[in-house]
Design a protein around this motif. Structure first.
Motif, PDB file in Angstrom:
ATOM      1  N   LEU A   1       0.837  -1.195   0.000  1.00  0.00           N
ATOM      2  CA  LEU A   1       0.000   0.000   0.000  1.00  0.00           C
ATOM      3  C   LEU A   1       0.874   1.248   0.000  1.00  0.00           C
ATOM      4  N   LEU A   2       0.260   2.395  -0.273  1.00  0.00           N
ATOM      5  CA  LEU A   2       0.964   3.671  -0.232  1.00  0.00           C
ATOM      6  C   LEU A   2       0.994   4.214   1.191  1.00  0.00           C
ATOM      7  N   PHE A   3       2.159   4.708   1.588  1.00  0.00           N
ATOM      8  CA  PHE A   3       2.332   5.293   2.917  1.00  0.00           C
ATOM      9  C   PHE A   3       3.213   6.527   2.825  1.00  0.00           C
ATOM     10  N   GLU A   4       3.191   7.311   3.902  1.00  0.00           N
ATOM     11  CA  GLU A   4       4.159   8.370   4.106  1.00  0.00           C
ATOM     12  C   GLU A   4       4.651   8.262   5.536  1.00  0.00           C
ATOM     13  N   CYS A   5       5.876   8.678   5.757  1.00  0.00           N
ATOM     14  CA  CYS A   5       6.444   8.657   7.100  1.00  0.00           C
ATOM     15  C   CYS A   5       6.093   9.983   7.757  1.00  0.00           C
ATOM     16  N   THR A   6       5.289   9.933   8.812  1.00  0.00           N
ATOM     17  CA  THR A   6       4.836  11.165   9.460  1.00  0.00           C
ATOM     18  C   THR A   6       5.618  11.487  10.725  1.00  0.00           C
ATOM     19  N   ALA A   7       6.394  10.538  11.218  1.00  0.00           N
ATOM     20  CA  ALA A   7       7.233  10.784  12.397  1.00  0.00           C
ATOM     21  C   ALA A   7       8.418   9.835  12.338  1.00  0.00           C
ATOM     22  N   GLN A   8       9.568  10.351  12.757  1.00  0.00           N
ATOM     23  CA  GLN A   8      10.790   9.544  12.708  1.00  0.00           C
ATOM     24  C   GLN A   8      11.636   9.888  13.913  1.00  0.00           C
ATOM     25  N   GLY A   9      12.175   8.867  14.581  1.00  0.00           N
ATOM     26  CA  GLY A   9      13.070   9.082  15.698  1.00  0.00           C
ATOM     27  C   GLY A   9      14.512   9.215  15.222  1.00  0.00           C
ATOM     28  N   GLU A  10      15.347   9.717  16.076  1.00  0.00           N
ATOM     29  CA  GLU A  10      16.779   9.792  15.782  1.00  0.00           C
ATOM     30  C   GLU A  10      17.395   8.415  15.995  1.00  0.00           C
ATOM     31  N   PRO A  11      18.406   8.055  15.191  1.00  0.00           N
ATOM     32  CA  PRO A  11      19.068   6.758  15.375  1.00  0.00           C
ATOM     33  C   PRO A  11      19.675   6.652  16.765  1.00  0.00           C
ATOM     34  N   PHE A  12      19.550   5.476  17.347  1.00  0.00           N
ATOM     35  CA  PHE A  12      20.075   5.243  18.690  1.00  0.00           C
ATOM     36  C   PHE A  12      21.053   4.072  18.629  1.00  0.00           C
ATOM     37  N   PRO A  13      22.331   4.312  18.959  1.00  0.00           N
ATOM     38  CA  PRO A  13      23.301   3.218  18.914  1.00  0.00           C
ATOM     39  C   PRO A  13      23.155   2.289  20.115  1.00  0.00           C
ATOM     40  N   ASN A  14      23.319   0.986  19.863  1.00  0.00           N
ATOM     41  CA  ASN A  14      23.305  -0.013  20.915  1.00  0.00           C
ATOM     42  C   ASN A  14      24.420  -1.007  20.579  1.00  0.00           C
ATOM     43  N   GLY A  15      25.603  -0.706  21.004  1.00  0.00           N
ATOM     44  CA  GLY A  15      26.752  -1.520  20.639  1.00  0.00           C
ATOM     45  C   GLY A  15      27.081  -1.304  19.179  1.00  0.00           C
ATOM     46  N   LEU A  16      27.096  -2.378  18.401  1.00  0.00           N
ATOM     47  CA  LEU A  16      27.419  -2.288  16.980  1.00  0.00           C
ATOM     48  C   LEU A  16      26.198  -2.079  16.096  1.00  0.00           C
ATOM     49  N   THR A  17      25.012  -2.097  16.701  1.00  0.00           N
ATOM     50  CA  THR A  17      23.786  -1.893  15.921  1.00  0.00           C
ATOM     51  C   THR A  17      23.140  -0.563  16.281  1.00  0.00           C
ATOM     52  N   TYR A  18      22.301  -0.102  15.369  1.00  0.00           N
ATOM     53  CA  TYR A  18      21.552   1.135  15.572  1.00  0.00           C
ATOM     54  C   TYR A  18      20.069   0.822  15.416  1.00  0.00           C
ATOM     55  N   SER A  19      19.234   1.627  16.053  1.00  0.00           N
ATOM     56  CA  SER A  19      17.788   1.500  15.906  1.00  0.00           C
ATOM     57  C   SER A  19      17.200   2.860  15.584  1.00  0.00           C
ATOM     58  N   VAL A  20      16.162   2.840  14.768  1.00  0.00           N
ATOM     59  CA  VAL A  20      15.424   4.052  14.461  1.00  0.00           C
ATOM     60  C   VAL A  20      13.940   3.697  14.455  1.00  0.00           C
ATOM     61  N   THR A  21      13.111   4.618  14.900  1.00  0.00           N
ATOM     62  CA  THR A  21      11.666   4.401  14.900  1.00  0.00           C
ATOM     63  C   THR A  21      11.028   5.281  13.829  1.00  0.00           C
ATOM     64  N   ALA A  22       9.898   4.820  13.309  1.00  0.00           N
ATOM     65  CA  ALA A  22       9.181   5.578  12.292  1.00  0.00           C
ATOM     66  C   ALA A  22       7.701   5.243  12.362  1.00  0.00           C
ATOM     67  N   THR A  23       6.872   6.217  12.029  1.00  0.00           N
ATOM     68  CA  THR A  23       5.438   6.009  11.935  1.00  0.00           C
ATOM     69  C   THR A  23       5.041   6.157  10.474  1.00  0.00           C
ATOM     70  N   PHE A  24       4.436   5.103   9.920  1.00  0.00           N
ATOM     71  CA  PHE A  24       3.963   5.107   8.544  1.00  0.00           C
ATOM     72  C   PHE A  24       2.454   5.256   8.552  1.00  0.00           C
ATOM     73  N   GLU A  25       1.952   6.260   7.826  1.00  0.00           N
ATOM     74  CA  GLU A  25       0.515   6.476   7.697  1.00  0.00           C
ATOM     75  C   GLU A  25       0.097   6.255   6.257  1.00  0.00           C
ATOM     76  N   GLN A  26      -0.991   5.511   6.085  1.00  0.00           N
ATOM     77  CA  GLN A  26      -1.492   5.192   4.747  1.00  0.00           C
ATOM     78  C   GLN A  26      -1.963   6.461   4.045  1.00  0.00           C
ATOM     79  N   THR A  27      -1.654   6.534   2.756  1.00  0.00           N
ATOM     80  CA  THR A  27      -2.123   7.652   1.917  1.00  0.00           C
ATOM     81  C   THR A  27      -2.882   7.070   0.731  1.00  0.00           C
ATOM     82  N   PHE A  28      -3.576   7.939   0.027  1.00  0.00           N
ATOM     83  CA  PHE A  28      -4.377   7.523  -1.126  1.00  0.00           C
ATOM     84  C   PHE A  28      -4.109   8.473  -2.272  1.00  0.00           C
ATOM     85  N   GLN A  29      -4.036   7.916  -3.476  1.00  0.00           N
ATOM     86  CA  GLN A  29      -3.858   8.731  -4.679  1.00  0.00           C
ATOM     87  C   GLN A  29      -4.783   8.197  -5.752  1.00  0.00           C
ATOM     88  N   PRO A  30      -5.219   9.085  -6.655  1.00  0.00           N
ATOM     89  CA  PRO A  30      -6.111   8.627  -7.735  1.00  0.00           C
ATOM     90  C   PRO A  30      -5.387   7.725  -8.712  1.00  0.00           C
TER      91      PRO A  30
END
Length: 109
Positions: free
Chosen positions: A80-109
């Motif tokens: 489906l079509l989405f847009e990212c309406t909110a995004q967190g800053e990357p957070f390091p945890n040892g050798l890996t990183y995490s980021v959060t995001a909110t995807f909201e559905q959009t509609f187009q003709p």
């Protein structure tokens, strides 16, 4: 052509379904309710994406390039079509990183 967000989330905060309805309340207690528009139901998902710094940098670059623009994402309900309406800053945890995001559905003709 619409771009596709191809990275897999490591966890979700769950999904939310939002209905848009038009309500009219009359003085005698009668209420009328009807769906508002041709797409009265939309979905949003809270995602956590985890990976190497290089992977998280690619994800952030994709989301930065799509500010105000829709993209395709394979949701639990399909592609489906989405847009990212909110995004967190990357957070390091040892050798890996995490980021959060909110995807909201959009509609187009």
């Amino acid at each position: 052509m619409t771009d596709t967000f191809t990275w897999k989330s490591t966890s979700t905060g769950g999904g939310t379904i939002k209905d848009v309805v038009h309500r009219v309340q009359f003085g005698d207690g009668y209420r009328q309710v009807a769906p508002d528009g041709i797409n009265p139901r939309s979905r949003s998902y809270q995602l956590t994406l985890t990976g190497s710094k290089a992977t998280i940098d690619q994800i952030i670059a994709f989301l930065d390039a799509h500010v105000g623009r829709s993209f395709l994402w394979q949701s639990p309900r399909g592609l489906l079509l989405f847009e990212c309406t909110a995004q967190g800053e990357p957070f390091p945890n040892g050798l890996t990183y995490s980021v959060t995001a909110t995807f909201e559905q959009t509609f187009q003709p």
